[in-house]
Design a protein around this motif. Structure first.
Motif, PDB file in Angstrom:
ATOM      1  N   GLN A 128       3.072  -0.794   2.914  1.00 48.98           N
ATOM      2  CA  GLN A 128       2.664  -1.693   4.558  1.00 48.98           C
ATOM      3  C   GLN A 128       1.949  -0.580   4.918  1.00 48.98           C
ATOM      4  O   GLN A 128       0.967  -1.314   5.446  1.00 48.98           O
ATOM      5  N   ALA A 134       5.853  -8.397   2.098  1.00 44.24           N
ATOM      6  CA  ALA A 134       6.433  -6.718   1.920  1.00 44.24           C
ATOM      7  C   ALA A 134       7.021  -6.800   2.262  1.00 44.24           C
ATOM      8  O   ALA A 134       8.995  -6.385   2.278  1.00 44.24           O
ATOM      9  N   ILE A 139       7.730   0.833  -0.654  1.00 49.21           N
ATOM     10  CA  ILE A 139       6.936  -0.777  -0.644  1.00 49.21           C
ATOM     11  C   ILE A 139       7.045  -0.964   0.987  1.00 49.21           C
ATOM     12  O   ILE A 139       5.922  -1.076   1.913  1.00 49.21           O
TER      13      ILE A 139
END
Length: 174
Positions: A33, A46, A29
């Motif tokens: 991001q 996120a 993640i």
């Protein structure tokens, strides 16, 4: 009895593996991001998803960490006691910890139930139904409760707990 032992050990290990998967999910993640920022796009939610994965990693790892000796235990007092008082203190500690974990799990269940019933959603851009990430808290708490009760029963009937220690060899080249 061996089948129950294998099942419990598999549950503890499986929860530990899922906790590790949550840690990898946090990494993914964060990387996604970062890439999204570099390319000028947006990854909505996120931070929330990383937070959900962090909570999942924490709660799912509790039981596995307990049985591997990764939780902090004050053993100075236990080591100073003889076998009888030591066993009574361990019964007290595991009993109290199991009661607290069961209490937490019970109320966490109702917390998740009401989140589900009222269809609560995250206030972030993702608008995730909160009962989904909160459910991991209940599952992890239940597995920890089972692990503590498992150790309590082991201390009561066998005289010792099931906590192992992963020791690192201290003999540097001897």
């Amino acid at each position: 009895m061996r089948m129950i032992r294998k099942l419990l050990d598999a549950i503890y290990l499986g929860a530990g593996v899922l906790a590790a998967v949550c840690l990898v999910a946090i990494l993914i993640i964060i990387v996604v991001q970062m890439v999204a920022r570099w390319t000028g796009t947006v990854f909505p939610g996120a931070a929330s998803y990383a937070g959900y994965a962090m909570a999942g990693a924490s709660f799912l790892a509790f039981a596995n960490a307990l049985n591997r000796g990764a939780h902090i235990r004050v053993s100075i007092l236990l080591n100073a006691l003889s076998a009888g008082p030591k066993r009574l203190l361990e019964i007290w500690c595991f009993g109290l910890a199991a009661a607290i974990a069961c209490y937490f799990t019970y109320y966490a269940y109702w917390f998740v139930f009401w989140s589900w019933k009222f269809k609560e959603v995250s206030q972030d851009q993702d608008a995730t139904l909160l009962w989904m990430p909160q459910s991991v808290m209940v599952v992890g708490g239940a597995i920890l409760s089972i692990a503590l009760i498992d150790n309590l029963v082991s201390v009561i009937f066998k005289g010792n707990h099931r906590i192992t220690r992963d020791l690192v060899d201290q003999s540097f080249g001897e």
